[in-house]
Design an enzyme around this catalytic site. Structure first.
Site, PDB file in Angstrom:
ATOM      1  N   GLN A  41      39.349  -8.047  18.709  1.00  0.00           N
ATOM      2  CA  GLN A  41      39.088  -9.590  18.472  1.00  0.00           C
ATOM      3  C   GLN A  41      38.425 -10.262  19.817  1.00  0.00           C
ATOM      4  O   GLN A  41      37.654 -11.211  19.608  1.00  0.00           O
ATOM      5  CB  GLN A  41      40.407 -10.220  18.123  1.00  0.00           C
ATOM      6  CG  GLN A  41      40.408 -12.091  18.042  1.00  0.00           C
ATOM      7  CD  GLN A  41      39.103 -12.319  16.860  1.00  0.00           C
ATOM      8  OE1 GLN A  41      38.854 -11.594  16.057  1.00  0.00           O
ATOM      9  NE2 GLN A  41      38.742 -13.538  17.137  1.00  0.00           N
ATOM     10  N   GLU A  42      38.770  -9.802  21.089  1.00  0.00           N
ATOM     11  CA  GLU A  42      38.423 -10.361  22.129  1.00  0.00           C
ATOM     12  C   GLU A  42      36.921 -10.126  22.315  1.00  0.00           C
ATOM     13  O   GLU A  42      36.038 -10.915  22.899  1.00  0.00           O
ATOM     14  CB  GLU A  42      39.260  -9.912  23.380  1.00  0.00           C
ATOM     15  CG  GLU A  42      40.683 -10.623  23.353  1.00  0.00           C
ATOM     16  CD  GLU A  42      40.551 -11.794  23.713  1.00  0.00           C
ATOM     17  OE1 GLU A  42      39.562 -12.556  24.349  1.00  0.00           O
ATOM     18  OE2 GLU A  42      41.671 -12.512  24.050  1.00  0.00           O
TER      19      GLU A  42
END
Length: 141
Positions: A41-42
């Site tokens: 996600q990051e």
């Protein structure tokens, strides 16, 4: 390794970082699948990712956070180790995956202020997205 099944569920970019993710997570006492979900996600597993707010690398560490963890955010291995240690701390500090992830994303102060997941659109979207990736990788949230 016996953990190969979750690795095969990662996108190709993630598979190339799986051994390092596993090592960093294990060293921090964290489920490697959780760290992989968070990094997915990051940064989408991009070691050169830089956010609009200045977060750096695979784990998207802010420079001040990286300094506090004594890691070089531009070094992908140190970035993963710092991200793993910081996530392990936020999860332990707030007593749940949801609040730990919210603190990783928005900062511990904002989670304390809100006494829960802060009303920040990015954080509100971030927590379920990471948990969804975690479940896809076989983690239990």
């Amino acid at each position: 390794t016996s953990s190969g099944s979750w690795i095969s569920r990662l996108p190709t970019a993630g598979q190339s970082w799986a051994a390092e993710i596993e090592r960093a997570a294990t060293g921090a006492g964290l489920d490697p699948k959780l760290l992989a979900a968070m990094v997915w996600q990051e940064s989408g597993f991009r070691p050169d990712a830089v956010s609009r707010s200045g977060a750096i690398g695979l784990s998207q560490l802010m420079p001040g956070t990286a300094d506090g963890l004594a890691v070089d955010p531009w070094d992908p291995i140190q970035n993963l180790e710092g991200g793993a240690r910081y996530l392990a701390w936020t999860v332990k500090e707030f007593g749940s995956l949801e609040l730990g992830l919210a603190a990783y994303n928005a900062g511990p102060g904002r989670v304390r202020e809100a006494n829960g997941i802060p009303n920040i659109a990015e954080t509100q979207a971030y927590v379920p997205k990471v948990l969804d990736y975690y479940k896809q990788l076989g983690g239990v949230a």
